[in-house]
Design an enzyme around this catalytic site. Sequence first.
Site, PDB file in Angstrom:
ATOM      1  N   ASP A  14       4.594   1.285 -26.468  1.00  0.00           N
ATOM      2  CA  ASP A  14       4.068   2.547 -26.749  1.00  0.00           C
ATOM      3  C   ASP A  14       5.192   3.742 -26.072  1.00  0.00           C
ATOM      4  O   ASP A  14       5.476   4.500 -26.756  1.00  0.00           O
ATOM      5  CB  ASP A  14       3.031   2.875 -25.922  1.00  0.00           C
ATOM      6  CG  ASP A  14       1.571   2.006 -26.594  1.00  0.00           C
ATOM      7  OD1 ASP A  14       2.097   1.691 -27.630  1.00  0.00           O
ATOM      8  OD2 ASP A  14       0.459   2.317 -26.013  1.00  0.00           O
ATOM      9  N   ARG A  94      -2.810   7.332 -10.233  1.00  0.00           N
ATOM     10  CA  ARG A  94      -2.758   8.276 -11.143  1.00  0.00           C
ATOM     11  C   ARG A  94      -2.204   9.494 -10.467  1.00  0.00           C
ATOM     12  O   ARG A  94      -1.215  10.314 -10.912  1.00  0.00           O
ATOM     13  CB  ARG A  94      -3.567   8.413 -12.120  1.00  0.00           C
ATOM     14  CG  ARG A  94      -3.943   7.279 -13.149  1.00  0.00           C
ATOM     15  CD  ARG A  94      -2.633   6.719 -13.668  1.00  0.00           C
ATOM     16  NE  ARG A  94      -2.843   5.716 -14.622  1.00  0.00           N
ATOM     17  CZ  ARG A  94      -2.138   4.622 -15.280  1.00  0.00           C
ATOM     18  NH1 ARG A  94      -1.059   4.353 -14.075  1.00  0.00           N
ATOM     19  NH2 ARG A  94      -2.355   3.893 -15.972  1.00  0.00           N
ATOM     20  N   ASP A 123      -7.201   8.042 -18.185  1.00  0.00           N
ATOM     21  CA  ASP A 123      -6.013   8.025 -17.614  1.00  0.00           C
ATOM     22  C   ASP A 123      -5.212   9.751 -18.131  1.00  0.00           C
ATOM     23  O   ASP A 123      -4.649  10.407 -17.401  1.00  0.00           O
ATOM     24  CB  ASP A 123      -4.872   7.249 -17.948  1.00  0.00           C
ATOM     25  CG  ASP A 123      -5.074   5.891 -17.088  1.00  0.00           C
ATOM     26  OD1 ASP A 123      -5.744   6.115 -15.977  1.00  0.00           O
ATOM     27  OD2 ASP A 123      -4.561   4.799 -17.409  1.00  0.00           O
ATOM     28  N   SER A 178      -5.261  -5.285 -22.814  1.00  0.00           N
ATOM     29  CA  SER A 178      -4.515  -3.978 -22.210  1.00  0.00           C
ATOM     30  C   SER A 178      -4.692  -4.234 -20.832  1.00  0.00           C
ATOM     31  O   SER A 178      -5.864  -4.032 -20.248  1.00  0.00           O
ATOM     32  CB  SER A 178      -5.342  -3.007 -22.911  1.00  0.00           C
ATOM     33  OG  SER A 178      -4.545  -1.621 -22.250  1.00  0.00           O
TER      34      SER A 178
END
Length: 406
Positions: A14, A94, A123, A178
Amino acid sequence: MKEKVILAYSGGLDTTAIIPWLKEHFDYEVICCCIDCGQGNELDGLEERAKLSGASKLYIEDLVDDFCDNYIIPCVQAGAVYENKYLLGTSMARPAIAKRLVEIARKEGATAICHGATGKGNDQIRFELGIKALAPDLKIIAPWRMTDVWTMQSREDEIEYCRQHGINLPFSADNSYSRDRNLWHISHEGLELEDPANEPNYDHLLVLGVTPEKAPEEGEYVTMSFEKGVPVRVNGESMKVSDIIRKLNELGGKHGIGIVDIVENRVVGMKSRGVYETPGGTILMEAHQQLEELVLDRATMEVKKDMGNKMAQIVYEGKWFTPLREAVQAFVESTQQYVTGDVKFKLYKGNIIKAGTTSPYSLYSESLASFTTGDLYDHHDADGFITLFGLPLKVRAMKMAEIKKN
């Protein structure tokens, strides 16, 4: 001179495809930033990959100790667990990543930050709330939400896009889980997990450890020491927090600790199903709680439980850089002054079994707790206490009886 954009870069398909896409559609100079929160060998070969894909520069920033000391420990001290199961592994990382992205953007004079989070997940919220709180002037680019210019819908599309732009890397179009990994945990989503009716294929899925069935037949004793709510030793050996978590990951993984299958409520409104492996984190949270049972009074424990739930919600929703988080953390830190002592437990086939707790600040009194009468406790005192404590119940029962009679 071209404007600069900081790309949160993992080296995966990605974010690799995003590099030429940013250059093509915005004519940016792309500066990649990979934040190391303990994801291990995922960082191997990133610099060559980023440059080959068209980035002008790559930062690899080691945030492991910052992540452990300033994000994980406050959540451990708070007992922050989302929806009773999720130990916030991705959620805690994060804000740490967002803060460093902003710092590099300032250093490079960038005007924008780009991330590869999808439009369905949590996210995107966590990254963007962090950036907005720390640098409200910076533009945020989220390709997966820009469906007018981001037209790729699959891994095959991204591989073909990269190939058309001269990027021929050994990416696989095969479907796989994932995953998000850092020192605290690894999460798994996708494949059979997308249907809650399916049992996870643990033989295919697990990375950090084994199932309890495959754990050793012999249990293993572990002793942890805390000072003011912070772990400082494992089995008598002094270590920094990050090394303690590494050691506990090794022990927990070996004994099948910390595997959680959960359907959780995302911030964006949907339910999602995932499996989390948090071997060391599960042990650390349990050991800390075991010590708190001994040293915190009842009223403080009661309020702290509420604050732990509030902290979990704050972190899960990406609101780390807020006055509320600071206030909740300040309360929690005030409760940790006497959370000092040793915790012993046995790891056995997915279980953490208590084996003794000691603290110089223990509020446990053997003379009070035993069945013999001690100097501080007169059994007769319980008569008056129960009379007053139960008075509202008795008055209500009398009133209900009177109404029923009439």
